[in-house]
Each structure stands twice: as C-alpha cells, then as structure tokens.
Design an enzyme around this catalytic site. Structure first.
Site, mmCIF file in Angstrom:
data_model
loop_
_atom_site.group_PDB
_atom_site.id
_atom_site.type_symbol
_atom_site.label_atom_id
_atom_site.label_comp_id
_atom_site.label_asym_id
_atom_site.label_seq_id
_atom_site.Cartn_x
_atom_site.Cartn_y
_atom_site.Cartn_z
ATOM 1 N N LYS A 1 0.150 -4.850 10.682
ATOM 2 C CA LYS A 1 -0.636 -4.302 9.572
ATOM 3 C C LYS A 1 -1.650 -3.263 10.044
ATOM 4 O O LYS A 1 -1.931 -2.297 9.342
ATOM 5 C CB LYS A 1 -1.347 -5.419 8.826
ATOM 6 N N GLU B 1 -10.659 -6.724 6.346
ATOM 7 C CA GLU B 1 -10.452 -5.731 5.312
ATOM 8 C C GLU B 1 -11.474 -5.960 4.213
ATOM 9 O O GLU B 1 -11.742 -7.098 3.840
ATOM 10 C CB GLU B 1 -9.042 -5.911 4.759
ATOM 11 N N HIS C 1 -3.549 -15.837 -2.939
ATOM 12 C CA HIS C 1 -2.791 -14.678 -2.491
ATOM 13 C C HIS C 1 -1.285 -14.864 -2.570
ATOM 14 O O HIS C 1 -0.520 -14.123 -1.954
ATOM 15 C CB HIS C 1 -3.218 -14.252 -1.083
ATOM 16 N N ARG D 1 11.235 -4.704 3.169
ATOM 17 C CA ARG D 1 12.338 -5.599 2.798
ATOM 18 C C ARG D 1 12.463 -5.602 1.281
ATOM 19 O O ARG D 1 11.659 -5.004 0.582
ATOM 20 C CB ARG D 1 12.013 -7.009 3.257
#
Lengths: 165, 504
Positions: free
Chosen positions: B116, B201, B236, B295
């Site tokens: 990431k 983040e 999440h 994907r």
C-alpha cells in the site's frame, strides 16, 4: 393447556383450545399451524392471514424471527410460572458466568489472567473464526477464574473458556 | 490459446467464475480442501482436485499444489478470484514461470499496488491526490510511527501494509492509545497476511468510500466502468454496495474525472485485466486515492448490471489476448443496482460468525433479482473460511425501485440452520438515511443500530407470541410421551446445583 407468554414487558395469556383454535387474552382465533418439512420454519394462518417465521430455542427463551424482526419470547405453562414465582429471581443473577465459545475457532489472545478483576464490557478472550477476530466481553463485573485455554488453542463451539465469579 | 481454466478459489466466487467459463465454452478445473468436498464449486466444475486439509494455508494458499494441479489437468490458465492468492505477486509469478496464464494483472503490477505504501507513492507521482499519511517506506518501527502521527493529525488509521478487508486496521483518536492499537494491528496483520508491517493514514471525517472499476487489455486500452458506492461498512468490511453512487448521482462530470484519474493510476503500473481504484470522497467532492485492488471485487455484479458487461468473461477474453470490444464512449450506465452481502453472522449478537449446516433455504427469485452463492441446503458453513454465504443483487430502473425490490427479495430469502445478517439489511432498507442516500463510512457503526431501528416499527408481538407458544406446546407434548412430568428423583435445588456444575 394454558400458557403465559411474555415478550419484553408484555404478557399474553394463551390457551390452546384444540387443534384449530387458540385464545389470546380471551379472544379466540382460528389458527392453522404447520411446521414445514421438519425444519424450525413454521407457517401459520391466523384467521386466514398468512405468517411465516423461524422459531429457535435459546438460553434466554424462544427466538422468533418474523417478517425480518427478532422477538425474544418466554413461554411458561401455569405450573412453571407458579414455581418461578415461589423461587424468586432465577439462579442466573447471582450464579457464575461461564464464557462459552460462540463458535469453533482459534484463541488468539486472552488479555486477562486468573484472579483478575474485570468490569462489564472488558475483553476476556479474542477468538478467531471465519478469518475475523472476535472480542468476547464480560457481561458483568467479577473475578476471572478457571482459565482453561491458552492463545493458540483451537476450541469447539460451546466449549467453556473461562468463568467470571 | 487456453480453453481450460483452473479456479484457485472456493465459495460463491468460484461458482461465479465457473459460470463465466461455461458460457465461453471453456472447461473448468475446481480445487478444494478436505472441508469442501461437498461444496457447490466442486459439484459444478468439469474436474475437481483435492488440495489438502481444511485450513487455508494447507489448501487454498498452497501455490505449489495449485501449479501441480494445473499441470496435471492440462489447464492453460488460472483464475484466482478474490482473497486467498489473488493479490500475491509470487503466485502470479509462479503461474508465469510454469507457462500458465494468470487471469489478472502482471506480477509487477500486483507487487507495486499490493504494498500500500509503494502504491500511494507511485500514484502520487502521477499527480493523483492521496490521503495524507506515511507514504513511501513500508517498514517503519513503532517509535517512528508514533513520532509521525501528530504531523498527520488525529483521528488517524493504522493499516496493514499487506492488508485488505479491514484486517490489521485500527482507528486512533489520541496518541496515548496508539501503542496498544499498533500492537493489536500488527498482531492481526501478522496472522492474516504473514506480514506485520503497518502504515498510518489520516481519517477523513464524513467521507464516502467510492471506487472505480477499470478494465485494461494487453494492447494499451484502458476503460473505466463507472463507480460503486461502498460506504456502508462495519469494521471496514463492506456490507452493501450500490451502482451508481447516490452521492455522485447525476454529476457525470465528477464521475468522468474520477474515472480518468483511475485510468491514470492503472496506467502508472502498466495495469492489465480488471482492477478497482478505491477513493475516499469528502463532502465537498474532493477525492483521494486510497488503494488499488488488483483483482476481481466481491461487489463486481452491481457494475455488471448497470453497464451490461460481464466482467468475469471480459477478464478471460483479455487474458486470451483479445482487444477490448468497448471504448470509453460505449460504456453507459443505465438503471440502478444494489448488492447486499449475506453473511453467516448474528446481527443481534455483535455480528458474531455463525457456523452450522444450512438445513433449509428458499432463494428469492422473480424480476430483477440475482443471487450469487456457493451454498445449498445440507451444506455446512465451516469456521475455516470467511462468512459470506451469498450476494443478493437487485436491479431497478431507479434507486427507489431497487430499494423496494431489495426489501421484497430480503423478505423472500430464508436461510435456516445458521444465523444471517438478513434482518440487518431489512432494517437498513427501512432507514430514512439510507433511502435518502445520506450516509458515510461511519454510518453503520455510529448512527445505525438494529435494535433502535426495530423500536419504532409496528410490532407483531401477538403473532410471535402465538408462534412461540405453539412450538413450545408441540415440544412439551412430544416430551410428555418420553418422560412423565414431575418424576425427577431429586429436589429442584439439587437439580439446579447439578445443572450449574454441568455447565461450567
């Protein structure tokens, strides 16, 4: 047969008159009740209105899932109700709490130790199942006793993991 | 060119891929673990091969076994589905080395988007906006992260570098709680991905999670298929997706801008095949790159319905080296689609996973309803894999029609044997905030409770009471045949004591 059936604070006096008739608080209904192919799913026609629900037993009473809503229902016949009234509150209120695995899984962590004081809501065990880590919390205050597993152990569903006394 | 495909997955997505192969006239090779001998994908495929014991690491994650099976069966290509090995560059690489076609992007694209931190740096370099955070380096120590946290600002998110699906993710409100949360996130990331690295983040408040589906062929053509709204999440994990997004709505200018950025992000890593760029969009319609999923996504069907494309078939065509049949101008959104993820989780008990045998099931059918599932009555939901039972997808001419149709379909859907989150979706469909499209990524956790949603509703307690009483009565009648009442040979007090000891 007479039953006292309660949902939350509401009580219904339900009398099963015969195969086709039920009286609820004295009002008689025509009831056609069918269990579908031996499953906990039931079809019921009440004065020709059609209802379908699943009914499961649980530790706290019957769980009725009807039109997308869950009802927790206590059903007692008159004898049971008298017995309970004479006993006062049930043993669950002062008894020990035994934490049971709600599903099979792998114990990831046990953030408490034997003898530790916990309050309601404290995490007792982290159990991994279906790739999710689930925090199992204490429903009441007390002291942790009888730890039976350690991180890394696999447990079966309903295995008693520890007690809160 | 290949005409036999190995599907390196299980559950509903394996079934979905088998269907696409069938429609293209291709042979299918399923793989399964010892727990999945009776699974639907094994039954539907032309061939099925045992991988190993139930735990994923001994079966669905065994790259060596998968390559062996492909060789043995003569499969020319491998479709990884989602999860398991779908975003592992070494798997794509192993396929290439074995002379197999990996139905997905190049190993190098997976690697650069899979980390990431590297992904954010790569994308930021092309001028695509990213959410503020610790970019660039993958492996920061706790001390460094703690030092950088105040410069990013709170609240913030700790996310697993190798992550996805909400695992290894923690929310931090204050610096004081951060060390403990870092530890928990690393532990979970280590367990889920075998990599305990995390990054930070900034947590955007009131933000929506909107993603753009892209398709890219081997000849440099990249198109986007519009957006999906994925803000309805719990811990999440996405619960419901819509296409289009009610937030983007008629703003085609925003859609095209986000689409163009997504295409640029894909081109930055020389991307091929289907992929998804996730964005966070704030209330002023500023959008930030979050990550790229290299994907097929779980929620791809909503895009299929609204664009009319079969994404899995497109993936296979692209893998066969075909030119894309569609230009950007050909892609038009029409109507509305909603997807509810039906999970084996008890919405009345903290969404705890539920395992067991599905004893009975009635699938919703009728106009505008699609169910993608890998289970059937008699199948056991085991604790080894994720809790997704099926995806219930409905379409409508308008969003309103889709919501009403979803309500109707949820009411028809009966699954007996395990607990499911169907009642949760039913309450959600009744929510005024949902109907108005007024929700962000925090809605489910902070402003929606199934108990509160049931409170105001018309109660049918009397009907529930009759049902429970009749069931209890039937049971008592049956028991009366087996044992005469009142013949317990000890006092009730002794019996209670024994009962308590027994349940310890």
């Amino acid at each position: 047969m007479k039953y006292v059936t309660s949902i939350d604070e509401r009580e219904f006096l339900i009398e099963i008159l015969n195969d086709r008739q039920v009286a609820v608080d004295g009002v008689v209904y025509n009831v056609d009740f069918e269990s579908l192919s031996d499953q906990p799913i039931h079809s019921m026609l009440v004065d020709n209105r059609s209802y379908e629900a699943s009914v499961y037993p649980s530790d706290e009473g019957w769980q009725v899932l009807l039109r997308g809503r869950l009802y927790l229902v206590q059903v007692e016949d008159e004898r049971e109700k008298r017995l309970r009234a004479s006993l006062g509150s049930g043993p669950a209120e002062y008894g020990e709490f035994h934490l049971k695995a709600p599903m099979p899984g792998l114990i990831v962590a046990i953030p408490v130790s034997e003898g530790q004081e916990v309050v309601k809501g404290d995490v007792l065990v982290v159990l991994e199942s279906m790739k999710m880590q689930n925090e199992l919390r204490s429903p009441r205050a007390g002291k942790v006793a009888r730890l039976r597993f350690k991180p890394g152990d696999s447990v079966e569903q309903k295995a008693t993991l520890l007690s809160v006394v | 060119m290949f005409n036999k495909v190995l599907i390196a997955n299980r559950g509903e997505i394996a079934v979905r891929i088998i269907r696409a192969c069938r429609e293209l006239g291709m042979q299918t090779v399923a793989v399964y673990s010892e727990a999945d001998r009776q699974a639907l994908h094994v039954r539907l495929a032309d061939e099925a091969h045992l991988l190993g014991p139930a735990p994923s690491r001994d079966s669905y994650l065994r790259i060596d076994r998968l390559i062996d099976v492909a060789r043995q069966s003569g499969a020319g290509a491998i479709h990884p589905g989602y999860g398991f090995l779908a975003e592992r560059a070494e798997f794509a690489q192993a396929c290439v080395e074995a002379g197999l076609i990996f139905i997905g992007p190049k190993p190098s694209s997976i690697a650069s988007m899979g980390d990431k931190a590297v992904a954010r740096a790569t994308v930021a370099a092309t001028g695509v906006p990213v959410v503020p955070g610790t970019e660039g380096e993958g492996a920061l120590r706790d001390a460094e992260l703690l030092a950088m946290a105040p410069t990013i600002g709170f609240p913030l998110l700790i996310k697993a570098t190798a992550g996805g699906g909400g695992k290894g993710m923690r929310e931090v409100q204050h610096l004081e709680e951060m060390p403990g949360l870092l530890h928990a996130a690393r532990r979970e990331a280590e367990a889920a991905f075998g990599d305990g690295n995390v990054y930070l983040e900034k947590l955007l408040e009131g933000a929506r999670h909107i993603e753009i589906q892209i398709l890219a062929d081997n000849h440099g053509n990249v198109v986007h298929l519009g957006e999906r709204e994925c803000s309805l999440q719990r811990r999440h994990q996405k619960l419901l997706e819509e296409c289009p997004s009610p937030f983007v709505g008629d703003d085609d200018e925003l859609r095209q801008r986000m689409g163009a950025v997504a295409v640029r992000a894909a081109q930055a890593v020389d991307y091929v095949n289907a992929g998804t760029i996730e964005f966070l969009v704030d209330k002023d319609k500023n959008f930030f790159f979050l990550e790229m999923n290299t994907r097929l996504q779980v929620e791809h069907p909503v895009t299929e319905i609204v664009t009319g494309l079969d994404i899995v078939k497109e993936q296979i065509r692209i893998a066969r080296g075909r030119h894309m049949r569609h230009t950007q101008e050909d892609i038009q959104l029409s109507g509305w689609a909603i997807d509810c993820r039906i999970n084996a989780e008890d919405p009345y008990n903290h969404f705890l996973p539920s395992t067991g045998v599905i004893s009975h099931m009635i699938l919703p059918t009728g106009p505008g309803v699609r169910v993608d599932t890998g289970v059937y009555p008699g199948f056991e939901i085991s604790p080894y894999y994720d809790s997704l039972i099926s995806k219930l997808i409905v379409s409508g001419e308008t969003r309103g029609e889709a919501i009403l149709r979803m309500r109707r379909a949820l009411e028809e859907y009966k699954i007996i044997g395990v607990r499911t989150n169907i009642p949760f979706h039913q309450r959600l469909m009744d929510s005024h905030r949902f109907m108005g499209g007024q929700y962000d990524t925090r809605f489910v956790e902070e402003r929606f409770s199934i108990e509160a949603a049931e409170e105001g509703k018309e109660s049918q307690a009397d009907i529930a009471a009759i049902l429970a009483t009749l069931v209890a009565h039937e049971q008592a009648q049956r028991a009366a045949h087996i044992i005469q009442r009142g013949e317990r040979d000890t006092t009730n007090w002794k019996w209670v004591g024994r009962w308590e000891r027994m349940h310890r």
